[in-house]
Design a protein around this motif. Structure first.
Motif, PDB file in Angstrom:
ATOM      1  N   ALA A 299       5.878   6.642 -66.238  1.00 13.95           N
ATOM      2  CA  ALA A 299       5.075   7.280 -65.187  1.00 13.95           C
ATOM      3  C   ALA A 299       3.784   6.511 -64.941  1.00 13.95           C
ATOM      4  O   ALA A 299       3.370   6.323 -63.792  1.00 13.95           O
ATOM      5  N   HIS A 300       3.145   6.068 -66.027  1.00 12.79           N
ATOM      6  CA  HIS A 300       1.928   5.266 -65.862  1.00 12.79           C
ATOM      7  C   HIS A 300       2.237   3.964 -65.124  1.00 12.79           C
ATOM      8  O   HIS A 300       1.474   3.556 -64.231  1.00 12.79           O
ATOM      9  N   ALA A 301       3.330   3.321 -65.477  1.00 15.61           N
ATOM     10  CA  ALA A 301       3.708   2.068 -64.813  1.00 15.61           C
ATOM     11  C   ALA A 301       3.993   2.306 -63.328  1.00 15.61           C
ATOM     12  O   ALA A 301       3.547   1.534 -62.474  1.00 15.61           O
ATOM     13  N   THR A 302       4.705   3.386 -63.033  1.00 19.05           N
ATOM     14  CA  THR A 302       5.013   3.706 -61.637  1.00 19.05           C
ATOM     15  C   THR A 302       3.744   4.027 -60.861  1.00 19.05           C
ATOM     16  O   THR A 302       3.562   3.555 -59.733  1.00 19.05           O
ATOM     17  N   ALA A 303       2.865   4.799 -61.464  1.00 21.67           N
ATOM     18  CA  ALA A 303       1.601   5.128 -60.803  1.00 21.67           C
ATOM     19  C   ALA A 303       0.802   3.867 -60.522  1.00 21.67           C
ATOM     20  O   ALA A 303       0.199   3.723 -59.451  1.00 21.67           O
ATOM     21  N   GLY A 304       0.798   2.950 -61.474  1.00 17.20           N
ATOM     22  CA  GLY A 304       0.090   1.679 -61.277  1.00 17.20           C
ATOM     23  C   GLY A 304       0.669   0.883 -60.123  1.00 17.20           C
ATOM     24  O   GLY A 304      -0.070   0.330 -59.295  1.00 17.20           O
ATOM     25  N   ARG A 305       2.001   0.840 -60.040  1.00 15.36           N
ATOM     26  CA  ARG A 305       2.636   0.108 -58.937  1.00 15.36           C
ATOM     27  C   ARG A 305       2.341   0.765 -57.593  1.00 15.36           C
ATOM     28  O   ARG A 305       2.101   0.076 -56.598  1.00 15.36           O
ATOM     29  N   LEU A 306       2.362   2.101 -57.555  1.00 15.15           N
ATOM     30  CA  LEU A 306       2.049   2.798 -56.302  1.00 15.15           C
ATOM     31  C   LEU A 306       0.622   2.507 -55.849  1.00 15.15           C
ATOM     32  O   LEU A 306       0.364   2.325 -54.659  1.00 15.15           O
ATOM     33  N   GLU A 307      -0.293   2.479 -56.806  1.00 17.39           N
ATOM     34  CA  GLU A 307      -1.682   2.194 -56.453  1.00 17.39           C
ATOM     35  C   GLU A 307      -1.837   0.776 -55.924  1.00 17.39           C
ATOM     36  O   GLU A 307      -2.624   0.539 -54.999  1.00 17.39           O
ATOM     37  N   GLU A 308      -1.077  -0.161 -56.477  1.00 17.66           N
ATOM     38  CA  GLU A 308      -1.146  -1.545 -56.001  1.00 17.66           C
ATOM     39  C   GLU A 308      -0.620  -1.656 -54.574  1.00 17.66           C
ATOM     40  O   GLU A 308      -1.166  -2.397 -53.767  1.00 17.66           O
ATOM     41  N   ARG A 309       0.454  -0.917 -54.255  1.00 19.87           N
ATOM     42  CA  ARG A 309       1.067  -0.993 -52.927  1.00 19.87           C
ATOM     43  C   ARG A 309       0.234  -0.294 -51.859  1.00 19.87           C
ATOM     44  O   ARG A 309       0.301  -0.632 -50.694  1.00 19.87           O
ATOM     45  N   ASN A 310      -0.486   0.698 -52.245  1.00 15.14           N
ATOM     46  CA  ASN A 310      -1.212   1.488 -51.260  1.00 15.14           C
ATOM     47  C   ASN A 310      -2.693   1.515 -51.607  1.00 15.14           C
ATOM     48  O   ASN A 310      -3.230   2.512 -52.073  1.00 15.14           O
ATOM     49  N   ALA A 311      -3.366   0.432 -51.334  1.00 15.81           N
ATOM     50  CA  ALA A 311      -4.773   0.303 -51.690  1.00 15.81           C
ATOM     51  C   ALA A 311      -5.657   1.244 -50.880  1.00 15.81           C
ATOM     52  O   ALA A 311      -6.816   1.481 -51.239  1.00 15.81           O
ATOM     53  N   SER A 312      -5.113   1.813 -49.823  1.00 15.18           N
ATOM     54  CA  SER A 312      -5.925   2.673 -48.966  1.00 15.18           C
ATOM     55  C   SER A 312      -5.922   4.144 -49.394  1.00 15.18           C
ATOM     56  O   SER A 312      -6.434   4.996 -48.679  1.00 15.18           O
ATOM     57  N   VAL A 313      -5.340   4.435 -50.560  1.00 16.71           N
ATOM     58  CA  VAL A 313      -5.317   5.817 -51.038  1.00 16.71           C
ATOM     59  C   VAL A 313      -6.757   6.289 -51.219  1.00 16.71           C
ATOM     60  O   VAL A 313      -7.556   5.638 -51.873  1.00 16.71           O
ATOM     61  N   ARG A 314      -7.039   7.428 -50.678  1.00 17.75           N
ATOM     62  CA  ARG A 314      -8.409   7.952 -50.775  1.00 17.75           C
ATOM     63  C   ARG A 314      -8.739   8.332 -52.209  1.00 17.75           C
ATOM     64  O   ARG A 314      -7.883   8.759 -52.982  1.00 17.75           O
ATOM     65  N   ALA A 315     -10.009   8.211 -52.552  1.00 21.91           N
ATOM     66  CA  ALA A 315     -10.465   8.500 -53.912  1.00 21.91           C
ATOM     67  C   ALA A 315     -10.169   9.953 -54.305  1.00 21.91           C
ATOM     68  O   ALA A 315      -9.806  10.226 -55.447  1.00 21.91           O
ATOM     69  N   GLY A 316     -10.278  10.858 -53.387  1.00 21.28           N
ATOM     70  CA  GLY A 316     -10.012  12.273 -53.691  1.00 21.28           C
ATOM     71  C   GLY A 316      -8.574  12.516 -54.104  1.00 21.28           C
ATOM     72  O   GLY A 316      -8.309  13.230 -55.068  1.00 21.28           O
ATOM     73  N   ALA A 317      -7.645  11.921 -53.372  1.00 18.26           N
ATOM     74  CA  ALA A 317      -6.226  12.078 -53.708  1.00 18.26           C
ATOM     75  C   ALA A 317      -5.933  11.443 -55.059  1.00 18.26           C
ATOM     76  O   ALA A 317      -5.157  11.981 -55.851  1.00 18.26           O
ATOM     77  N   LYS A 318      -6.580  10.329 -55.320  1.00 14.75           N
ATOM     78  CA  LYS A 318      -6.381   9.662 -56.608  1.00 14.75           C
ATOM     79  C   LYS A 318      -6.920  10.539 -57.741  1.00 14.75           C
ATOM     80  O   LYS A 318      -6.280  10.673 -58.783  1.00 14.75           O
ATOM     81  N   ASP A 319      -8.090  11.139 -57.537  1.00 18.76           N
ATOM     82  CA  ASP A 319      -8.653  12.035 -58.550  1.00 18.76           C
ATOM     83  C   ASP A 319      -7.738  13.215 -58.816  1.00 18.76           C
ATOM     84  O   ASP A 319      -7.504  13.591 -59.974  1.00 18.76           O
ATOM     85  N   ILE A 320      -7.195  13.785 -57.756  1.00 15.44           N
ATOM     86  CA  ILE A 320      -6.320  14.945 -57.897  1.00 15.44           C
ATOM     87  C   ILE A 320      -5.059  14.571 -58.671  1.00 15.44           C
ATOM     88  O   ILE A 320      -4.680  15.257 -59.621  1.00 15.44           O
ATOM     89  N   SER A 321      -4.423  13.482 -58.280  1.00 13.45           N
ATOM     90  CA  SER A 321      -3.180  13.100 -58.966  1.00 13.45           C
ATOM     91  C   SER A 321      -3.447  12.675 -60.406  1.00 13.45           C
ATOM     92  O   SER A 321      -2.671  13.003 -61.308  1.00 13.45           O
TER      93      SER A 321
END
Length: 127
Positions: free
Chosen positions: A37-59
Motif C-alpha cells: 500500500a505504501h509503494a502504491t501510494a508513492g507511485r500514485l503521488e508521483e503520477r499525480n503531482a497536482s494532488v491538493r495538500a488537503g486530499a493528501k492529508d486526508i488520505s
C-alpha cells in the motif's frame, strides 16, 4: 475448580499452536499489505503531482488510522492467545474495546478537523 471457585479454562496445546501459526501468517500478510500500500501510494503521488495538500492529508491520516487500528486488533488477538483463563480474556476484551472507543473518538475528531480545513482551503479564492 480453581482457587477462586471458578472452573479452570485452558486452551489445548494443538489449538494454541494452530492459532499462533494462523496469527503469524495474518501478521505477515498484513505487513506485506502495508508495504504494498505504501509503494502504491508513492507511485500514485508521483503520477499525480497536482494532488491538493488537503486530499493528501486526508488520505495519509486515514491510512495511518487504518494501520493503527489493524495493528491494535492484531496485538489484541495475540494477547488473547496468551490468556490463561476466561477472566483474563474478559479483561483483555474490555480493555481493548474501551481503548478502541477512545481511539475512534479521537480519530473522528481529528479527521473532522482535517476535512474542514481541506474544504476551507479548497474554496479559498486563488490570489
Amino acid at each position: 475448580m480453581s482457587d477462586n471457585g471458578r472452573d479452570h479454562f485452558e486452551i489445548p496445546k494443538d489449538m494454541r499452536s494452530m492459532a499462533e501459526a494462523s496469527f503469524d501468517q495474518a501478521r505477515k500478510t498484513f505487513e506485506q499489505f502495508v508495504t504494498n500500500a505504501h509503494a502504491t501510494a508513492g507511485r500514485l503521488e508521483e503520477r499525480n503531482a497536482s494532488v491538493r495538500a488537503g486530499a493528501k492529508d486526508i488520505s495519509s491520516k486515514a491510512f495511518a488510522y487504518a494501520e493503527k487500528n489493524v495493528q491494535s486488533s492484531l496485538d489484541y488477538a495475540q494477547s488473547l492467545l496468551k490468556a490463561k483463563d476466561l477472566t483474563e480474556i474478559m479483561k483483555l476484551h474490555s480493555d481493548y474495546v474501551q481503548g478502541q472507543m477512545r481511539s475512534l473518538a479521537e480519530q473522528a475528531s481529528e479527521m473532522g478537523q482535517i476535512v474542514s480545513r481541506a474544504a476551507m482551503d479548497a474554496v479559498k479564492p486563488k490570489t
